[in-house]
Design a protein around this motif. Sequence first.
Motif, mmCIF file in Angstrom:
data_model
loop_
_atom_site.group_PDB
_atom_site.id
_atom_site.type_symbol
_atom_site.label_atom_id
_atom_site.label_comp_id
_atom_site.label_asym_id
_atom_site.label_seq_id
_atom_site.Cartn_x
_atom_site.Cartn_y
_atom_site.Cartn_z
ATOM 1 N N ASP A 167 16.004 61.582 100.098
ATOM 2 C CA ASP A 167 17.238 62.326 100.361
ATOM 3 C C ASP A 167 18.190 62.284 99.183
ATOM 4 O OD1 ASP A 167 16.539 62.903 103.109
ATOM 5 O OD2 ASP A 167 16.931 60.776 103.513
ATOM 6 N N ALA A 168 18.142 61.198 98.414
ATOM 7 C CA ALA A 168 19.050 61.019 97.282
ATOM 8 C C ALA A 168 18.428 60.046 96.292
ATOM 9 C CB ALA A 168 20.410 60.498 97.751
ATOM 10 N N VAL A 169 18.997 60.002 95.105
ATOM 11 C CA VAL A 169 18.595 59.034 94.097
ATOM 12 C C VAL A 169 19.837 58.289 93.639
ATOM 13 C CG1 VAL A 169 18.758 60.837 92.308
ATOM 14 C CG2 VAL A 169 17.567 58.717 91.801
ATOM 15 N N LEU A 170 19.675 56.997 93.353
ATOM 16 C CA LEU A 170 20.766 56.188 92.815
ATOM 17 C C LEU A 170 20.357 55.701 91.432
ATOM 18 C CD1 LEU A 170 23.543 54.773 93.295
ATOM 19 C CD2 LEU A 170 22.250 52.786 94.118
ATOM 20 N N ALA A 171 21.201 55.981 90.437
ATOM 21 C CA ALA A 171 20.925 55.554 89.067
ATOM 22 C C ALA A 171 22.235 55.522 88.294
ATOM 23 C CB ALA A 171 19.916 56.483 88.381
ATOM 24 N N ASP A 172 22.162 55.138 87.025
ATOM 25 C CA ASP A 172 23.349 55.107 86.179
ATOM 26 C C ASP A 172 23.970 56.489 86.077
ATOM 27 O OD1 ASP A 172 23.149 52.392 85.554
ATOM 28 O OD2 ASP A 172 21.793 52.787 83.888
ATOM 29 N N ASN A 173 25.284 56.530 86.120
ATOM 30 C CA ASN A 173 26.021 57.763 85.979
ATOM 31 C C ASN A 173 25.643 58.511 84.699
ATOM 32 O OD1 ASN A 173 28.539 59.519 86.588
ATOM 33 N ND2 ASN A 173 28.925 58.764 84.524
ATOM 34 N N SER A 174 25.497 57.784 83.594
ATOM 35 C CA SER A 174 25.218 58.420 82.310
ATOM 36 C C SER A 174 23.870 59.132 82.298
ATOM 37 C CB SER A 174 25.262 57.382 81.187
ATOM 38 O OG SER A 174 24.424 56.287 81.486
ATOM 39 N N PHE A 175 22.910 58.656 83.078
ATOM 40 C CA PHE A 175 21.609 59.313 83.191
ATOM 41 C C PHE A 175 21.684 60.512 84.128
ATOM 42 C CE2 PHE A 175 17.621 59.517 85.763
ATOM 43 C CZ PHE A 175 16.819 60.110 84.806
ATOM 44 N N LEU A 176 22.265 60.324 85.311
ATOM 45 C CA LEU A 176 22.230 61.379 86.315
ATOM 46 C C LEU A 176 23.191 62.528 86.019
ATOM 47 C CD1 LEU A 176 21.823 59.400 89.662
ATOM 48 C CD2 LEU A 176 20.140 60.833 88.499
ATOM 49 N N SER A 196 33.813 50.971 65.894
ATOM 50 C CA SER A 196 32.611 51.797 65.749
ATOM 51 C C SER A 196 31.758 51.797 67.014
ATOM 52 C CB SER A 196 31.788 51.334 64.550
ATOM 53 O OG SER A 196 31.424 49.969 64.659
ATOM 54 N N LEU A 197 31.826 50.733 67.810
ATOM 55 C CA LEU A 197 31.054 50.714 69.048
ATOM 56 C C LEU A 197 31.611 51.737 70.036
ATOM 57 C CD1 LEU A 197 28.757 49.609 70.665
ATOM 58 C CD2 LEU A 197 30.144 47.639 71.295
ATOM 59 N N ASN A 198 32.928 51.809 70.154
ATOM 60 C CA ASN A 198 33.518 52.827 71.023
ATOM 61 C C ASN A 198 33.182 54.240 70.552
ATOM 62 O OD1 ASN A 198 34.697 51.369 73.081
ATOM 63 N ND2 ASN A 198 36.694 51.206 72.098
ATOM 64 N N GLU A 199 33.104 54.439 69.241
ATOM 65 C CA GLU A 199 32.745 55.757 68.710
ATOM 66 C C GLU A 199 31.334 56.149 69.159
ATOM 67 O OE1 GLU A 199 33.237 55.700 64.504
ATOM 68 O OE2 GLU A 199 35.409 55.364 64.604
ATOM 69 N N LEU A 200 30.398 55.179 69.114
ATOM 70 C CA LEU A 200 29.032 55.465 69.563
ATOM 71 C C LEU A 200 28.989 55.726 71.066
ATOM 72 C CD1 LEU A 200 26.439 53.125 67.798
ATOM 73 C CD2 LEU A 200 26.712 55.597 67.594
ATOM 74 N N ILE A 201 29.730 54.940 71.846
ATOM 75 C CA ILE A 201 29.771 55.136 73.293
ATOM 76 C C ILE A 201 30.292 56.528 73.623
ATOM 77 C CG2 ILE A 201 30.915 54.393 75.427
ATOM 78 C CD1 ILE A 201 30.790 51.513 74.295
ATOM 79 N N LYS A 202 31.329 56.964 72.925
ATOM 80 C CA LYS A 202 31.883 58.306 73.140
ATOM 81 C C LYS A 202 30.881 59.382 72.728
ATOM 82 C CE LYS A 202 36.078 59.226 71.833
ATOM 83 N NZ LYS A 202 37.307 59.263 70.988
ATOM 84 N N LYS A 203 30.217 59.176 71.596
ATOM 85 C CA LYS A 203 29.251 60.162 71.107
ATOM 86 C C LYS A 203 28.142 60.410 72.124
ATOM 87 C CE LYS A 203 25.736 60.832 67.521
ATOM 88 N NZ LYS A 203 25.148 60.308 66.242
ATOM 89 N N TRP A 204 27.599 59.328 72.688
ATOM 90 C CA TRP A 204 26.448 59.443 73.599
ATOM 91 C C TRP A 204 26.845 59.493 75.066
ATOM 92 C CZ3 TRP A 204 21.752 60.652 71.883
ATOM 93 C CH2 TRP A 204 21.477 60.438 70.532
ATOM 94 N N GLU A 205 28.134 59.247 75.364
ATOM 95 C CA GLU A 205 28.653 59.315 76.738
ATOM 96 C C GLU A 205 27.857 58.430 77.693
ATOM 97 O OE1 GLU A 205 28.678 63.477 77.695
ATOM 98 O OE2 GLU A 205 30.482 63.848 76.519
#
Length: 238
Positions: free
Chosen positions: A165-174, A224-233
């Motif tokens: 009925d549904a899938v549960l996974a990381d927000n960034s993937f789904l 720079s870590l926040n920059e990468l996190i923002k880039k890849w969301e």
Amino acid sequence: MHKLILSTAALALVAGAATAADVVRMGTEGAYPPWNLIDDNGEVGGFERELGDELCKRAELTCEWVTNDWDSIIPNLVSGNYDTIIAGMSITDERDEVIDFTQPYTPPDPSIFVAMDADVDLTGGVVAAQTGTIQAAYVAESGATLVEFPVPEDTVAAVRNGEADAVLADNSFLEGVVAADSSLMIVGDPVALGGGVGMGLRESDTGLKAKFDAAIQSMKDDGSLNELIKKWEVSTLW
């Protein structure tokens, strides 16, 4: 993201610590975009490839990339097939009993439910999750019927074909899955799971852990870590 238990026999296979002169083998899944994936050239790509390469540079380490199926990723670290896990792995107490972790390089990524029907029953229905993940453990304890699949894409396919009925996974993937398929939608409330994502290492590799901890901290400190996190969301920012 994940939750595996190892047997005593597997623990007995612990390999020796990596030294600075060795090539450090970076183990990842290669099947969980945008965290890690296989690109058009057949190479490991994604957020963790870019992050891992930068961490190795800052730590002055020579690194190479190795892919491994998720369901055996911890046992193969312990047995010495590679030296780190950098694969969207959430830090949990259960895993920390078997391997060690660096400090987290992303905060916890909220987990979300995705379905084809807004009125789906998330507590009494059938919910898919990837085998050995913290999402699978959550579903198993929620009262819903859990169906597990070894590959993330298969959990989504189970919703599309009516097996779940549904899938549960990381927000960034789904989120990316939903953006590409108008038949799917986010349902219910986000679920906070895990203690952030970190690199997994053998407990004996204390020197290697210290090098990567310092490199992660330097990327936090200079932004720079926040920059990468923002880039890849992949997550919220530090």
